[in-house]
Design an enzyme around this catalytic site. Structure first.
Site, mmCIF file in Angstrom:
data_model
loop_
_atom_site.group_PDB
_atom_site.id
_atom_site.type_symbol
_atom_site.label_atom_id
_atom_site.label_comp_id
_atom_site.label_asym_id
_atom_site.label_seq_id
_atom_site.Cartn_x
_atom_site.Cartn_y
_atom_site.Cartn_z
ATOM 1 N N LYS A 90 1.010 -1.251 0.037
ATOM 2 C CA LYS A 90 -0.138 -0.079 0.115
ATOM 3 C C LYS A 90 1.079 1.230 0.041
ATOM 4 O O LYS A 90 1.966 1.113 0.723
ATOM 5 C CB LYS A 90 -0.833 -0.177 1.434
ATOM 6 C CG LYS A 90 -2.030 -1.054 1.202
ATOM 7 C CD LYS A 90 -2.591 -1.043 2.633
ATOM 8 C CE LYS A 90 -3.486 0.166 2.608
ATOM 9 N NZ LYS A 90 -4.338 0.029 4.291
ATOM 10 N N SER A 165 -9.037 1.152 3.166
ATOM 11 C CA SER A 165 -8.140 1.668 2.469
ATOM 12 C C SER A 165 -7.340 0.782 1.510
ATOM 13 O O SER A 165 -6.286 1.516 0.963
ATOM 14 C CB SER A 165 -7.111 2.435 3.554
ATOM 15 O OG SER A 165 -6.464 1.693 4.317
ATOM 16 N N SER A 189 -9.765 -1.688 6.871
ATOM 17 C CA SER A 189 -9.081 -1.481 5.679
ATOM 18 C C SER A 189 -8.509 -2.724 4.929
ATOM 19 O O SER A 189 -8.353 -2.623 3.700
ATOM 20 C CB SER A 189 -7.824 -0.497 5.932
ATOM 21 O OG SER A 189 -8.174 0.737 6.296
#
Length: 471
Positions: A90, A165, A189
């Site tokens: 990420k 996320s 997330s």
């Protein structure tokens, strides 16, 4: 852009299959990494990746191949567990040689000189990261859209969000660009995008992953790292690797999942947000819950309604502590003007929260966590919907303004953040796609299982049982 059906390469095989092929000499890390890079280029419109660096990734793959070549076949089982597998991180964490943006136009985008602990753990396990995946600004949202790169789109319908996320990571795995990856979860997330994209998403319990422990010292300790994968076995492989567990106990457990029986599983639709926002579980969510409950019953477990109620003060306390993290970000003069609307609104809220109110909120959440663990502890696992309804369209969250944006997030994922606050492990399990008829969406559906401390391996076993019995 579609989620499966590609011909050859990384995209049709699981992480375990690719590992076997590498160790047998049937493929090379360079071949897998090069193909992954090709797929990233072919699927730019997916918004899965923010950046990819072929030079760095291929050099690392060549080093892996040299190591494999120098190791006799009979000795390769002792090599690092993810050696040579392509993956990604990420764009919230530092990865040596790659730019970190945090999804924000308000901070400098710098090349990382060193790996952060999670990236270092993945590197030590032998995986080759090809780049960075899309996130919301500072990881604060349940969708992956920001001001600096295209949004992460759902592989099953690119007009819809992939979640957040870790939306870019989930889209990349669902599309087959990479076989699996380690993501992070502080409020849902991992689980939200995994569910939205038809994947397995494991949120380990607090303290289960060594690389997370340092980060927990500087905040509430809600954020943990765990796998997003297409199968429970792949998720177990990555979880074992992240923990440095060379015995691969979680993976061995998944392989023996059919032996697990006799557990008590409680079903709950309760949400700590239900007295502040309208929680409506759609046809997809309820059908998935019924199917998972039936599968667990068939597997030999006792499934019953769990009578759980949550403190109505949770939303206010959670929001106060959640938004306070933004006050710890160093912003240069004028940088606040470049914040996105949600981050700016959260920061304003955090700044007007008095320190004593913040401590009161933190104390309230500690009480909430203790009670939730006691309530859930009456069962071996608690079964809930993964999401309340199908993924909203790209732009839907931000189009409602910051307050409406946050409300929609709470309505869509009403049972995820509470697990982070309690520090418990949880997993989202895919049950295929809902039939596109009679109010169902035709999109991936899934459920969430919450377990006790140390229960990650058992959750993976239950996930495997559900997957096998709902195919």
């Amino acid at each position: 852009m579609r989620a499966n059906g590609y011909a050859g390469g990384v995209e049709q095989r699981t992480a375990l299959e690719l590992r076997r092929a590498l160790r047998r000499g049937e493929t090379s890390s360079r071949e897998l990494v090069a193909r992954a890079l090709e797929l990233v280029s072919e699927h730019r419109d997916s918004g899965a990746f923010v950046s990819a660096d072929a030079e760095i990734a291929l050099a690392e793959a060549d080093a892996v191949d040299a190591r494999l070549s120098d190791t006799p076949p009979e000795a390769r089982r002792a090599l690092p567990p993810l050696l040579g597998l392509p993956t990604a991180h990420k764009d919230l964490i530092d990865q040596r040689g790659h730019v970190t943006t945090h999804g924000s136009a308000a901070i400098p985008h710098l090349v990382a000189a060193a790996d952060d602990p999670v990236a270092a753990a993945v590197r030590e396990a032998g995986a080759v990261s090809i780049g960075k995946t899309q996130v919301p600004e500072f990881g604060i949202a349940a969708y992956s859209e920001n001001e600096i790169a295209p949004p992460a789109r759902n592989p099953f319908d690119p007009a819809l969000t992939a979640g957040g996320s870790s939306g870019g990571t989930a889209a990349a795995v669902a599309l087959g660009l990479i076989p699996a990856a380690i993501a992070s979860d502080a409020g849902g997330s991992i689980r939200i995008p995994a569910a939205a994209c038809g994947l397995v998403g494991l949120k380990p319990g607090r303290g289960a992953v060594p690389a997370d422990r340092r980060a927990a010292e500087s905040g509430p300790g809600w954020g943990v790292s765990g796998p997003i994968a297409r199968t429970p076995a792949d998720a177990a492989l990555l979880f074992d690797a992240l923990r440095g567990a060379r015995d691969e106990a979680a993976l061995r457990g998944v392989e023996r999942a059919s032996e697990l029986r006799g557990l008590r599983v409680g079903i709950s639709l309760a949400s700590p947000f239900e007295e502040r926002v309208e929680i409506r579980f759609g046809a997809d969510a309820l059908a998935a819950l019924d199917a998972a409950a039936a599968a667990l019953d068939t597997a030999g477990h006792t499934v019953e309604e769990a009578r759980i109620r949550y403190d109505a003060g949770y939303p206010e306390a959670f929001t106060a502590v959640w938004t306070s993290a933004l006050t710890r970000i160093a912003l240069a003069p004028g940088a606040e003007d470049r914040l996105g609307a949600l981050a700016s609104w959260f920061l304003d809220r955090a700044r007007i929260t008095a320190p004593e109110r913040l401590e009161e909120a933190a104390e309230a959440l500690r009480g909430f966590a203790a009670k939730a663990r006691r309530d859930w502890g009456a069962y071996d696992a608690v079964l809930t919907p993964a999401l309340a309804f199908p993924p909203p369209p790209i732009g839907e969250f931000r189009g409602r303004g910051p307050e409406g944006d946050y409300r929609l997030q709470c309505e869509w994922a009403p049972q995820t953040s509470m697990v982070n606050v309690a520090g418990a492990p949880a997993i989202t399990v895919p049950l295929g796609r809902a039939p596109a008829s009679a109010g169902a969406s035709g999109l991936p559906v899934g459920v969430q299982l919450i377990g006790p401390a140390g229960g990650e391996a058992r959750l993976l076993q239950l996930a495997e049982q559900i997957v096998q019995l709902t195919r």
